[in-house]
Scaffold this motif. Structure first.
Motif, PDB file in Angstrom:
ATOM      1  N   SER A  10       0.853  -1.194   0.000  1.00 50.91           N
ATOM      2  CA  SER A  10       0.000   0.000   0.000  1.00 50.91           C
ATOM      3  C   SER A  10       0.886   1.241   0.000  1.00 50.91           C
ATOM      4  O   SER A  10       1.887   1.293   0.716  1.00 50.91           O
ATOM      5  CB  SER A  10      -0.926   0.003   1.218  1.00 50.91           C
ATOM      6  OG  SER A  10      -0.183   0.021   2.415  1.00 50.91           O
ATOM      7  N   PHE A  11       0.534   2.202  -0.822  1.00 47.82           N
ATOM      8  CA  PHE A  11       1.315   3.431  -0.931  1.00 47.82           C
ATOM      9  C   PHE A  11       0.421   4.527  -1.497  1.00 47.82           C
ATOM     10  O   PHE A  11      -0.638   4.255  -2.076  1.00 47.82           O
ATOM     11  CB  PHE A  11       2.539   3.226  -1.839  1.00 47.82           C
ATOM     12  CG  PHE A  11       2.219   2.584  -3.158  1.00 47.82           C
ATOM     13  CD1 PHE A  11       1.818   3.350  -4.246  1.00 47.82           C
ATOM     14  CD2 PHE A  11       2.300   1.209  -3.306  1.00 47.82           C
ATOM     15  CE1 PHE A  11       1.510   2.765  -5.457  1.00 47.82           C
ATOM     16  CE2 PHE A  11       1.989   0.607  -4.520  1.00 47.82           C
ATOM     17  CZ  PHE A  11       1.598   1.386  -5.594  1.00 47.82           C
ATOM     18  N   LYS A  12       0.835   5.756  -1.314  1.00 51.64           N
ATOM     19  CA  LYS A  12       0.055   6.894  -1.788  1.00 51.64           C
ATOM     20  C   LYS A  12       0.305   7.135  -3.276  1.00 51.64           C
ATOM     21  O   LYS A  12       1.398   6.890  -3.781  1.00 51.64           O
ATOM     22  CB  LYS A  12       0.416   8.146  -0.997  1.00 51.64           C
ATOM     23  CG  LYS A  12      -0.009   8.102   0.467  1.00 51.64           C
ATOM     24  CD  LYS A  12       0.349   9.403   1.177  1.00 51.64           C
ATOM     25  CE  LYS A  12      -0.110   9.374   2.628  1.00 51.64           C
ATOM     26  NZ  LYS A  12       0.236  10.637   3.339  1.00 51.64           N
ATOM     27  N   ILE A  13      -0.727   7.606  -3.944  1.00 53.16           N
ATOM     28  CA  ILE A  13      -0.616   8.009  -5.346  1.00 53.16           C
ATOM     29  C   ILE A  13      -1.073   9.453  -5.455  1.00 53.16           C
ATOM     30  O   ILE A  13      -2.195   9.788  -5.066  1.00 53.16           O
ATOM     31  CB  ILE A  13      -1.464   7.111  -6.266  1.00 53.16           C
ATOM     32  CG1 ILE A  13      -0.972   5.663  -6.203  1.00 53.16           C
ATOM     33  CG2 ILE A  13      -1.423   7.629  -7.703  1.00 53.16           C
ATOM     34  CD1 ILE A  13      -1.781   4.701  -7.051  1.00 53.16           C
ATOM     35  N   ASP A  14      -0.193  10.306  -5.950  1.00 53.29           N
ATOM     36  CA  ASP A  14      -0.535  11.716  -6.139  1.00 53.29           C
ATOM     37  C   ASP A  14      -1.206  11.869  -7.505  1.00 53.29           C
ATOM     38  O   ASP A  14      -0.570  11.679  -8.541  1.00 53.29           O
ATOM     39  CB  ASP A  14       0.733  12.565  -6.063  1.00 53.29           C
ATOM     40  CG  ASP A  14       0.432  14.056  -6.179  1.00 53.29           C
ATOM     41  OD1 ASP A  14      -0.757  14.427  -6.273  1.00 53.29           O
ATOM     42  OD2 ASP A  14       1.389  14.847  -6.173  1.00 53.29           O
ATOM     43  N   ILE A  15      -2.487  12.198  -7.497  1.00 49.93           N
ATOM     44  CA  ILE A  15      -3.220  12.357  -8.758  1.00 49.93           C
ATOM     45  C   ILE A  15      -2.660  13.528  -9.566  1.00 49.93           C
ATOM     46  O   ILE A  15      -2.687  13.530 -10.794  1.00 49.93           O
ATOM     47  CB  ILE A  15      -4.723  12.555  -8.487  1.00 49.93           C
ATOM     48  CG1 ILE A  15      -5.289  11.298  -7.821  1.00 49.93           C
ATOM     49  CG2 ILE A  15      -5.479  12.825  -9.772  1.00 49.93           C
ATOM     50  CD1 ILE A  15      -5.147  10.044  -8.652  1.00 49.93           C
ATOM     51  N   ASN A  16      -2.127  14.538  -8.872  1.00 43.65           N
ATOM     52  CA  ASN A  16      -1.390  15.622  -9.525  1.00 43.65           C
ATOM     53  C   ASN A  16      -2.183  16.287 -10.658  1.00 43.65           C
ATOM     54  O   ASN A  16      -1.662  16.551 -11.741  1.00 43.65           O
ATOM     55  CB  ASN A  16      -0.054  15.074 -10.062  1.00 43.65           C
ATOM     56  CG  ASN A  16       0.951  16.167 -10.354  1.00 43.65           C
ATOM     57  OD1 ASN A  16       0.942  17.217  -9.718  1.00 43.65           O
ATOM     58  ND2 ASN A  16       1.811  15.934 -11.326  1.00 43.65           N
ATOM     59  N   GLY A  17      -3.475  16.527 -10.409  1.00 42.10           N
ATOM     60  CA  GLY A  17      -4.296  17.220 -11.400  1.00 42.10           C
ATOM     61  C   GLY A  17      -4.894  16.329 -12.467  1.00 42.10           C
ATOM     62  O   GLY A  17      -5.643  16.812 -13.326  1.00 42.10           O
ATOM     63  N   GLU A  18      -4.577  15.035 -12.459  1.00 44.21           N
ATOM     64  CA  GLU A  18      -5.121  14.126 -13.463  1.00 44.21           C
ATOM     65  C   GLU A  18      -6.492  13.616 -13.021  1.00 44.21           C
ATOM     66  O   GLU A  18      -6.881  13.736 -11.859  1.00 44.21           O
ATOM     67  CB  GLU A  18      -4.164  12.944 -13.670  1.00 44.21           C
ATOM     68  CG  GLU A  18      -2.780  13.333 -14.148  1.00 44.21           C
ATOM     69  CD  GLU A  18      -2.771  13.844 -15.579  1.00 44.21           C
ATOM     70  OE1 GLU A  18      -3.808  13.720 -16.262  1.00 44.21           O
ATOM     71  OE2 GLU A  18      -1.732  14.366 -16.010  1.00 44.21           O
TER      72      GLU A  18
ATOM     73  N   LEU B 282       6.654   6.178  -4.068  1.00 42.86           N
ATOM     74  CA  LEU B 282       7.428   5.046  -3.561  1.00 42.86           C
ATOM     75  C   LEU B 282       8.802   5.511  -3.092  1.00 42.86           C
ATOM     76  O   LEU B 282       9.356   6.480  -3.623  1.00 42.86           O
ATOM     77  CB  LEU B 282       7.590   3.992  -4.663  1.00 42.86           C
ATOM     78  CG  LEU B 282       6.293   3.355  -5.169  1.00 42.86           C
ATOM     79  CD1 LEU B 282       6.554   2.574  -6.449  1.00 42.86           C
ATOM     80  CD2 LEU B 282       5.703   2.459  -4.103  1.00 42.86           C
ATOM     81  N   PRO B 283       9.387   4.820  -2.119  1.00 48.15           N
ATOM     82  CA  PRO B 283      10.723   5.218  -1.651  1.00 48.15           C
ATOM     83  C   PRO B 283      11.800   4.853  -2.668  1.00 48.15           C
ATOM     84  O   PRO B 283      11.663   3.877  -3.413  1.00 48.15           O
ATOM     85  CB  PRO B 283      10.894   4.404  -0.361  1.00 48.15           C
ATOM     86  CG  PRO B 283      10.032   3.199  -0.565  1.00 48.15           C
ATOM     87  CD  PRO B 283       8.848   3.680  -1.365  1.00 48.15           C
TER      88      PRO B 283
END
Length: 201
Positions: A85-93, A103-104
């Motif tokens: 599990s990890f975060k996803i930045d939609i970044n305006g999409e 991810l690290p």
């Protein structure tokens, strides 16, 4: 970037350490503060290390099972790189797949140390997978029915030293070392060419 495409890979271990692309101003400021860009001489990381660098846990069937077991064990020093599990930045999409997975960055020296400690305990067939060869190999099955196979094979059959038997499951191996530039361009177009051949057959 120009070195990578037109000369040679300047570094096997350098990587871009950020999740977002730089602005043009960032390039200008960096070049203003640095007269030249240099890389230290290094060698490619080993095949199993490369796989561990890019594969998520649900694709670990592509690495030796013993190695996968140790990677995902509670005491593994690299377990934190393989979170499910990890975060996803939609970044305006507007679509999740267009987002940026946060991810690290993997510590390649730690990864190398981990694989190095385990590789001698791997079965011989898996140990051989982690060896760097001085040439490239194209693996194909015996009597391959792929339309493109016969075309690739004909390029190399004229030199019998390029063909050797590896084992019973991988019967034919073709070395792709020292490709002339025209063949290099040919292989760049393989994906679209293969798509066309498969749909014409």
């Amino acid at each position: 970037v120009f070195n990578y495409y037109f000369n040679k890979l300047p570094s096997w271990r350098w990587y871009y350490k950020f999740h977002y692309a730089p602005f043009a101003l960032d390039f200008a400021l960096y070049l203003n503060e640095n007269d030249s860009i240099s890389f230290s001489s290094d060698t490619p990381i080993l095949p199993l290390e490369q796989l561990l660098s890019v594969l998520p846990p649900h694709s670990f069937n592509n690495i030796p099972s013993k190695l996968a077991h140790f990677v995902l064990s509670p005491n593994s020093p690299i377990l934190h790189y393989f979170n499910t599990s990890f975060k996803i930045d939609i970044n305006g999409e507007n679509k999740l797949y267009k987002g940026i997975p946060l991810l690290p960055n993997i510590d390649i020296d730690l990864l190398h140390s981990f694989v190095f400690d385990l590789e001698l305990s791997l079965p011989p067939s898996d140990f051989k997978r982690n060896i760097l060869l001085p040439f490239n190999i194209l693996y194909v099955t015996k009597n391959s029915s792929l339309p493109l196979f016969s075309k690739i094979q004909s390029l190399y059959l004229s030199n019998s030293s390029l063909i050797f038997s590896l084992d019973s499951s991988l019967d034919l191996s073709l070395s792709l070392s020292s490709l002339p530039f025209s063949l290099f361009l040919f292989f760049l177009s393989l994906p679209s060419l293969l798509y066309g051949l498969l749909h014409l057959s």
